[in-house]
Design a protein around this motif. Structure first.
Motif, PDB file in Angstrom:
ATOM      1  N   MET A   1     -28.494  12.555 -34.643  1.00 30.04           N
ATOM      2  CA  MET A   1     -27.091  12.465 -34.269  1.00 30.04           C
ATOM      3  C   MET A   1     -26.585  13.822 -33.826  1.00 30.04           C
ATOM      4  N   ALA A   2     -25.682  13.826 -32.858  1.00 33.82           N
ATOM      5  CA  ALA A   2     -25.018  15.062 -32.474  1.00 33.82           C
ATOM      6  C   ALA A   2     -23.957  15.383 -33.504  1.00 33.82           C
ATOM      7  N   THR A   3     -23.889  16.638 -33.932  1.00 35.12           N
ATOM      8  CA  THR A   3     -22.901  17.036 -34.920  1.00 35.12           C
ATOM      9  C   THR A   3     -22.104  18.227 -34.405  1.00 35.12           C
ATOM     10  N   ALA A   4     -20.882  18.335 -34.898  1.00 32.99           N
ATOM     11  CA  ALA A   4     -20.028  19.470 -34.579  1.00 32.99           C
ATOM     12  C   ALA A   4     -20.195  20.525 -35.659  1.00 32.99           C
ATOM     13  N   GLN A   5     -20.291  21.790 -35.250  1.00 37.63           N
ATOM     14  CA  GLN A   5     -20.416  22.855 -36.247  1.00 37.63           C
ATOM     15  C   GLN A   5     -19.160  22.919 -37.098  1.00 37.63           C
ATOM     16  N   GLN A   6     -19.380  23.169 -38.389  1.00 38.19           N
ATOM     17  CA  GLN A   6     -18.253  23.367 -39.298  1.00 38.19           C
ATOM     18  C   GLN A   6     -18.561  24.545 -40.214  1.00 38.19           C
ATOM     19  N   ASN A   7     -17.639  25.479 -40.246  1.00 34.44           N
ATOM     20  CA  ASN A   7     -17.743  26.611 -41.174  1.00 34.44           C
ATOM     21  C   ASN A   7     -16.789  26.392 -42.337  1.00 34.44           C
ATOM     22  N   GLN A  82     -11.402  26.423 -43.277  1.00 31.99           N
ATOM     23  CA  GLN A  82     -12.393  25.528 -42.677  1.00 31.99           C
ATOM     24  C   GLN A  82     -12.206  25.568 -41.170  1.00 31.99           C
ATOM     25  N   ILE A  83     -13.284  25.810 -40.456  1.00 33.65           N
ATOM     26  CA  ILE A  83     -13.228  25.896 -38.998  1.00 33.65           C
ATOM     27  C   ILE A  83     -14.230  24.895 -38.437  1.00 33.65           C
ATOM     28  N   THR A  84     -13.752  24.005 -37.554  1.00 32.64           N
ATOM     29  CA  THR A  84     -14.603  22.933 -37.013  1.00 32.64           C
ATOM     30  C   THR A  84     -14.541  22.928 -35.498  1.00 32.64           C
ATOM     31  N   ALA A  85     -15.697  22.805 -34.848  1.00 34.95           N
ATOM     32  CA  ALA A  85     -15.740  22.688 -33.389  1.00 34.95           C
ATOM     33  C   ALA A  85     -15.113  21.370 -32.973  1.00 34.95           C
ATOM     34  N   ASN A  86     -14.390  21.394 -31.889  1.00 33.78           N
ATOM     35  CA  ASN A  86     -13.737  20.173 -31.418  1.00 33.78           C
ATOM     36  C   ASN A  86     -14.713  19.197 -30.771  1.00 33.78           C
ATOM     37  N   ARG A  87     -15.896  19.691 -30.423  1.00 30.76           N
ATOM     38  CA  ARG A  87     -16.901  18.833 -29.796  1.00 30.76           C
ATOM     39  C   ARG A  87     -18.230  18.983 -30.508  1.00 30.76           C
ATOM     40  N   THR A  88     -19.022  17.929 -30.437  1.00 34.18           N
ATOM     41  CA  THR A  88     -20.361  17.974 -31.005  1.00 34.18           C
ATOM     42  C   THR A  88     -21.298  18.715 -30.053  1.00 34.18           C
ATOM     43  N   GLY A  89     -22.480  19.054 -30.557  1.00 33.37           N
ATOM     44  CA  GLY A  89     -23.510  19.641 -29.710  1.00 33.37           C
ATOM     45  C   GLY A  89     -23.590  21.145 -29.790  1.00 33.37           C
ATOM     46  N   THR A  90     -24.759  21.668 -29.416  1.00 29.91           N
ATOM     47  CA  THR A  90     -25.016  23.109 -29.509  1.00 29.91           C
ATOM     48  C   THR A  90     -24.208  23.921 -28.506  1.00 29.91           C
ATOM     49  N   TYR A 121     -32.819  11.130 -28.739  1.00 31.83           N
ATOM     50  CA  TYR A 121     -33.106   9.702 -28.614  1.00 31.83           C
ATOM     51  C   TYR A 121     -34.188   9.478 -27.565  1.00 31.83           C
ATOM     52  N   THR A 122     -34.772   8.308 -27.608  1.00 31.81           N
ATOM     53  CA  THR A 122     -35.853   7.941 -26.691  1.00 31.81           C
ATOM     54  C   THR A 122     -35.507   6.619 -26.021  1.00 31.81           C
ATOM     55  N   VAL A 123     -35.653   6.572 -24.711  1.00 31.31           N
ATOM     56  CA  VAL A 123     -35.412   5.346 -23.949  1.00 31.31           C
ATOM     57  C   VAL A 123     -36.679   5.011 -23.173  1.00 31.31           C
ATOM     58  N   ASN A 124     -37.240   3.855 -23.463  1.00 30.80           N
ATOM     59  CA  ASN A 124     -38.460   3.404 -22.788  1.00 30.80           C
ATOM     60  C   ASN A 124     -39.559   4.467 -22.821  1.00 30.80           C
ATOM     61  N   GLY A 125     -39.705   5.127 -23.989  1.00 25.64           N
ATOM     62  CA  GLY A 125     -40.771   6.094 -24.175  1.00 25.64           C
ATOM     63  C   GLY A 125     -40.464   7.499 -23.712  1.00 25.64           C
ATOM     64  N   VAL A 126     -39.320   7.725 -23.112  1.00 25.90           N
ATOM     65  CA  VAL A 126     -38.944   9.058 -22.617  1.00 25.90           C
ATOM     66  C   VAL A 126     -37.888   9.658 -23.541  1.00 25.90           C
ATOM     67  N   SER A 127     -38.121  10.895 -23.990  1.00 25.38           N
ATOM     68  CA  SER A 127     -37.213  11.544 -24.928  1.00 25.38           C
ATOM     69  C   SER A 127     -36.080  12.263 -24.205  1.00 25.38           C
ATOM     70  N   TYR A 128     -34.906  12.214 -24.816  1.00 21.58           N
ATOM     71  CA  TYR A 128     -33.719  12.861 -24.251  1.00 21.58           C
ATOM     72  C   TYR A 128     -32.934  13.528 -25.382  1.00 21.58           C
ATOM     73  N   THR A 129     -32.056  14.438 -24.994  1.00 20.89           N
ATOM     74  CA  THR A 129     -31.085  15.009 -25.927  1.00 20.89           C
ATOM     75  C   THR A 129     -29.708  14.890 -25.305  1.00 20.89           C
ATOM     76  N   SER A 130     -28.692  14.890 -26.152  1.00 18.41           N
ATOM     77  CA  SER A 130     -27.315  14.776 -25.677  1.00 18.41           C
ATOM     78  C   SER A 130     -26.397  15.606 -26.551  1.00 18.41           C
ATOM     79  N   GLN A 131     -25.413  16.258 -25.922  1.00 19.51           N
ATOM     80  CA  GLN A 131     -24.420  17.016 -26.670  1.00 19.51           C
ATOM     81  C   GLN A 131     -23.485  16.094 -27.448  1.00 19.51           C
ATOM     82  N   SER A 132     -23.461  14.819 -27.026  1.00 14.88           N
ATOM     83  CA  SER A 132     -22.530  13.856 -27.613  1.00 14.88           C
ATOM     84  C   SER A 132     -23.282  12.664 -28.177  1.00 14.88           C
ATOM     85  N   ASN A 133     -22.608  11.920 -29.044  1.00 14.64           N
ATOM     86  CA  ASN A 133     -23.175  10.675 -29.555  1.00 14.64           C
ATOM     87  C   ASN A 133     -22.830   9.487 -28.671  1.00 14.64           C
TER      88      ASN A 133
END
Length: 310
Positions: A1-7, A82-90, A121-133
């Motif tokens: 899962m994509a997660t947002a950084q939280q300090n 507490q400081i949280t990024a407004n968006r998920t992903g690196t 995630y993987t679609v039809n055997g091909v791996s991918y990454t996403s900044q978002s869920n």
């Protein structure tokens, strides 16, 4: 899962004297490679909670894509930032560092509680990454929301939105009938060229339209066999798409006709003998040109299939 950084900073006694140096503290906030220079004025009379609230306010005012809040535990009598990024992903990962003073160090504001991560995630055997869920598949036609992780294969079955498509078709048919009636009622004023173009748009796709349950009556208006249309949408969506949005598609040709009506001087649409003052308020404007808005409204009601499929 994509997660947002939280300090999550250090728990400080809320009412205690500020642990931050009483002076103008400057520090940097770096988000996704962009650095923001921030400052906060801390007084010797400030409590830890007051100092934390000042720091949080300075961070939020930067508009850097993170949100800072002060978490207070009334039972323990402590507060922390507490400081949280407004968006998920690196791409939205962030860090803080002191420049002068100790606002970051004293509060533990740079302590990462949850690290930024991308969805994998993987679609039809091909791996991918996403900044978002939320990801788009099938060339953007399918939106998928990730709700939890799983190692098991998930099969997605996509079916047409029958109600939306049949609704769009009916909207277009109603628009066509409005235009056909308008032309018939003003036959002595409107050039036959307009009705010919309208009829041609139908004739080119007559057989396909009939297969979808759409036929023309003697007066030029269209009728829809709703059962036949629904069956076609459910079982032969390709035919629906090609009939309306393909080459020489019914909706495409009507769109071109509508474009001509709304962009041409329109003298060519006026029938001989139509330029009489008594007709100006209705079909023709005071400039002796065809009333564009009336025809355009007939061709393009809100939500027509011209926008839906083309």
């Amino acid at each position: 899962m994509a997660t947002a950084q939280q300090n999550l900073g250090t728990a400080l006694t809320s009412s205690g004297a500020t642990a931050v140096t009483p002076e103008t503290n400057t520090f940097t906030l770096t988000v996704g490679g962009t650095t923001y220079n921030l400052s906060v004025s801390i007084l010797s009379t400030d409590t830890n909670q007051t100092a934390l609230e000042k720091i949080a306010k300075a961070i939020n005012a930067a508009g850097a894509g993170v949100t800072a809040t002060v978490i207070t535990d009334t039972t323990a009598g402590t507060s922390r930032i507490q400081i949280t990024a407004n968006r998920t992903g690196t791409n939205s990962a962030f860090s803080l560092a002191d420049v002068t003073g100790n606002a970051v160090t004293a509060t533990g504001a740079n302590t990462v509680n949850v690290a930024a991560a991308n969805a994998q995630y993987t679609v039809n055997g091909v791996s991918y990454t996403s900044q978002s869920n939320t990801v788009l598949l099938d060339r953007g036609h399918l939106t998928v929301n990730f709700l939890k992780t799983s190692t098991a294969t998930v099969t997605l079955t996509v079916t047409p939105n029958t109600q939306a498509i049949t609704g769009a078709v009916n909207n277009l048919v109603n628009a066509c009938n409005t235009l056909a009636i308008l032309i018939a009622q003003n036959a002595t004023l409107i050039s036959p060229r307009l009705s010919q173009a309208f009829n041609q748009a139908y004739t080119v796709k007559e057989q396909e339209l009939a297969a979808l349950g759409i036929t023309a009556g003697p007066n030029g208006t269209l009728t829809v066999d709703q059962t036949k249309l629904t069956t076609a949408v459910q079982n032969n969506l390709g035919l629906v798409q090609s009939t309306f949005g393909g080459a020489n598609g019914f909706a495409v040709n009507l769109g071109l006709l509508g474009q001509e009506i709304t962009t041409s001087p329109l003298w060519g649409f006026a029938a001989p003998g139509a330029y009489q003052a008594s007709f100006f308020p209705n079909t023709y404007s005071y400039l002796l040109t065809l009333n564009q808005s009336q025809l355009a409204a007939a061709l393009f009601p809100s939500g027509t299939i011209v926008n839906y499929l083309v």
